[in-house]
Design a protein around this motif. Structure first.
Motif, mmCIF file in Angstrom:
data_model
loop_
_atom_site.group_PDB
_atom_site.id
_atom_site.type_symbol
_atom_site.label_atom_id
_atom_site.label_comp_id
_atom_site.label_asym_id
_atom_site.label_seq_id
_atom_site.Cartn_x
_atom_site.Cartn_y
_atom_site.Cartn_z
ATOM 1 N N CYS A 132 0.828 -1.211 0.000
ATOM 2 C CA CYS A 132 0.000 0.000 0.000
ATOM 3 C C CYS A 132 0.863 1.262 0.000
ATOM 4 O O CYS A 132 0.589 2.219 -0.742
ATOM 5 N N LEU A 133 1.920 1.280 0.813
ATOM 6 C CA LEU A 133 2.789 2.459 0.877
ATOM 7 C C LEU A 133 3.516 2.686 -0.442
ATOM 8 O O LEU A 133 3.680 3.836 -0.881
ATOM 9 N N LEU A 134 3.947 1.611 -1.088
ATOM 10 C CA LEU A 134 4.620 1.766 -2.385
ATOM 11 C C LEU A 134 3.679 2.365 -3.424
ATOM 12 O O LEU A 134 4.090 3.202 -4.240
ATOM 13 N N SER A 135 2.424 1.947 -3.392
ATOM 14 C CA SER A 135 1.461 2.516 -4.349
ATOM 15 C C SER A 135 1.175 3.985 -4.025
ATOM 16 O O SER A 135 0.999 4.804 -4.935
ATOM 17 N N LEU A 136 1.161 4.348 -2.739
ATOM 18 C CA LEU A 136 0.974 5.750 -2.359
ATOM 19 C C LEU A 136 2.157 6.603 -2.823
ATOM 20 O O LEU A 136 1.967 7.736 -3.288
ATOM 21 N N MET A 137 3.356 6.078 -2.679
ATOM 22 C CA MET A 137 4.543 6.806 -3.123
ATOM 23 C C MET A 137 4.536 6.978 -4.638
ATOM 24 O O MET A 137 4.961 8.019 -5.164
ATOM 25 N N THR A 138 4.029 5.968 -5.345
ATOM 26 C CA THR A 138 3.905 6.088 -6.799
ATOM 27 C C THR A 138 2.884 7.158 -7.163
ATOM 28 O O THR A 138 3.110 7.972 -8.070
ATOM 29 N N TYR A 139 1.748 7.170 -6.466
ATOM 30 C CA TYR A 139 0.712 8.168 -6.725
ATOM 31 C C TYR A 139 1.230 9.572 -6.436
ATOM 32 O O TYR A 139 0.918 10.524 -7.165
ATOM 33 N N ASP A 140 2.049 9.700 -5.391
ATOM 34 C CA ASP A 140 2.660 10.995 -5.061
ATOM 35 C C ASP A 140 3.545 11.490 -6.199
ATOM 36 O O ASP A 140 3.493 12.663 -6.585
ATOM 37 N N ARG A 141 4.346 10.593 -6.772
ATOM 38 C CA ARG A 141 5.218 10.974 -7.900
ATOM 39 C C ARG A 141 4.388 11.279 -9.150
ATOM 40 O O ARG A 141 4.746 12.158 -9.946
ATOM 41 N N TYR A 142 3.286 10.562 -9.317
ATOM 42 C CA TYR A 142 2.405 10.821 -10.463
ATOM 43 C C TYR A 142 1.827 12.232 -10.398
ATOM 44 O O TYR A 142 1.837 12.973 -11.397
ATOM 45 N N LEU A 143 1.344 12.628 -9.225
ATOM 46 C CA LEU A 143 0.789 13.974 -9.080
ATOM 47 C C LEU A 143 1.872 15.042 -9.244
ATOM 48 O O LEU A 143 1.632 16.092 -9.855
ATOM 49 N N ALA A 144 3.070 14.786 -8.688
ATOM 50 C CA ALA A 144 4.145 15.776 -8.758
ATOM 51 C C ALA A 144 4.613 16.015 -10.181
ATOM 52 O O ALA A 144 4.962 17.148 -10.540
ATOM 53 N N ILE A 145 4.601 14.986 -11.019
ATOM 54 C CA ILE A 145 5.124 15.110 -12.386
ATOM 55 C C ILE A 145 4.009 15.399 -13.391
ATOM 56 O O ILE A 145 4.173 16.236 -14.286
ATOM 57 N N CYS A 146 2.893 14.705 -13.252
ATOM 58 C CA CYS A 146 1.814 14.839 -14.240
ATOM 59 C C CYS A 146 0.798 15.929 -13.885
ATOM 60 O O CYS A 146 0.144 16.469 -14.784
ATOM 61 N N PRO A 148 1.441 18.910 -11.664
ATOM 62 C CA PRO A 148 2.228 19.753 -10.732
ATOM 63 C C PRO A 148 1.445 20.933 -10.170
ATOM 64 O O PRO A 148 1.685 21.340 -9.033
ATOM 65 N N LEU A 149 0.504 21.481 -10.946
ATOM 66 C CA LEU A 149 -0.246 22.642 -10.471
ATOM 67 C C LEU A 149 -1.243 22.279 -9.377
ATOM 68 O O LEU A 149 -1.639 23.138 -8.581
ATOM 69 N N HIS A 150 -1.672 21.028 -9.341
ATOM 70 C CA HIS A 150 -2.642 20.589 -8.341
ATOM 71 C C HIS A 150 -1.982 19.830 -7.198
ATOM 72 O O HIS A 150 -2.670 19.412 -6.261
ATOM 73 N N TYR A 151 -0.671 19.639 -7.265
ATOM 74 C CA TYR A 151 0.016 18.776 -6.305
ATOM 75 C C TYR A 151 -0.139 19.282 -4.872
ATOM 76 O O TYR A 151 -0.513 18.519 -3.965
#
Length: 369
Positions: A132-146, A148-151
């Motif tokens: 679960c934590l690995l998927s959350l960390m992936t989602y965090d990187r997705y928001l930061a890169i894809c 960025p304005l809503h991160y």
């Protein structure tokens, strides 16, 4: 104390189940973890090797936790998840290695049924939380890169805290259901488990009760806590890679990829070893290979995770550098000057190596090749 109390509770449930057994069946009170029984002459070497691995794993992950807590620059969602991940890895390693070290040192391979089930509970709960934590960390990187304005609006402190708490509670509560069902089984022998820790599949094979509903529950658990996080991780990285490739400048692409490269390596190692271990789990011909992969999955990966995050992450290295220099008593301005001088010298060497390479037209002295 909680581990001891939980073990007593499991022991009580197991004994109440045993008391219901009718006939002349002999119930098993303990299992024999064969571990590395085929290598008796190497037990001393294995003990020292795994002891070093355990101490290094604990030191590396605790160091990351300390850095995340003490350094203000690391008080971001990405490092909040990383701190929880490192905390999980210290617990995860402690659920497996101390018992294995004791067995290698004393030669005692016996483990009571209640303690074995307790070890399985913590191992399974932490492994579920890890996914679960690995998927959350992936989602965090997705928001930061894809996105960025809503991160900043989406990944606020309250939301991150709720996600992490939900992962921990979900991991421990979901496995508790399986453990309760497992504790109701009867174990009549044989009692030898060809493994170095207690896992669900080998324990179920020791049971002389009907395990049909437990097997179904295990499949449902995997369908909820394994496949969705994996699909989310895979889909997120597909979007991340496609977004990075659309960045026009090479520098921009490198900078964007550097923010998620460490996590991508960790995810690849985690799911790669997980797939290998559980695809080979029912194959007798590949049992030894499965055991080696289990060592890598359960023992070595928690060791390499802090190395990956510290060696490939500039912010973690910078925080570590500040703490080391602060510990040695070097003033902050002097430390910054030392760092800038070293970095400048490194960049000059890199430029010189590039200019004087065989593929270049000019060398550093300005003469034509």
């Amino acid at each position: 104390m909680f581990l001891l109390a939980f073990s007593y509770e499991i022991n009580g449930m197991v004994k109440s189940t045993e008391n219901k057994i009718q006939g002349n069946q002999t119930t098993v009170a303990e299992f024999i973890l064969l571990g590395f029984g085929v290598l008796p002459g190497l037990h001393g070497v294995l003990f020292l090797m795994f002891l070093v691995i355990y101490l290094a794993t604990m030191a590396g992950n605790i160091l990351i936790i300390v850095l995340v807590v003490t350094d203000q620059h690391l008080h971001t969602p990405m490092y909040f998840f990383l701190g929880n991940f490192s905390c999980l890895e210290t617990c995860y390693t402690s659920a497996i290695l101390p018992r294995m070290l004791d067995s290698l040192l004393t030669g005692d391979k016996a483990i009571s049924v209640s303690v074995c089930i307790t070890q399985l509970y913590f191992f399974g709960s932490l492994a579920t939380t890890e996914r679960c934590l690995l998927s959350l960390m992936t989602y965090d990187r997705y928001l930061a890169i894809c996105k960025p304005l809503h991160y900043a609006a989406l990944m606020n402190g309250k939301f991150c805290f709720q996600l992490v708490v939900g992962s921990w509670i979900g991991g421990f509560m979901s496995v508790a259901i399986l453990i309760f069902m497992l504790s109701q089984l009867t174990f009549c022998g044989p009692n030898e488990i060809d493994h170095f820790f207690c896992d669900l599949s080998p324990i179920m094979k020791m049971s002389c009760s009907d395990t049909h509903w437990l097997e179904i529950s295990a499949v449902i658990h995997a369908s909820i806590f394994t496949f969705p996080p994996f699909i989310l991780t895979l889909a997120s990285y597909v979007h991340i890679v496609s977004t990075i490739l659309r960045i026009p400048s090479t520098t921009g692409r490198q900078k964007a990829f550097s923010t998620c490269s460490s996590h991508l390596i960790v995810v690849t190692i985690f799911y790669g070893t997980l797939i290998i271990v559980y695809l080979l789990s029912d194959s007798d011909a590949l049992r030894d290979l499965n055991k080696v992969c289990s060592v890598f999955y359960g023992v070595l990966t928690p060791l390499v995770y802090p190395l990956i995050y510290s060696l490939r992450n500039m912010e973690v290295k910078e925080a570590l550098r500040k703490d080391v220099l602060s510990f040695t008593g070097i003033p902050a301005f002097q430390a910054n000057n030392i760092y800038l001088m070293a970095n400048h010298r490194y960049m000059n060497l890199q430029t010189l190596a590039h200019v004087c390479s065989p593929n270049s037209c000019y060398c550093a002295s300005g003469t034509h090749d």
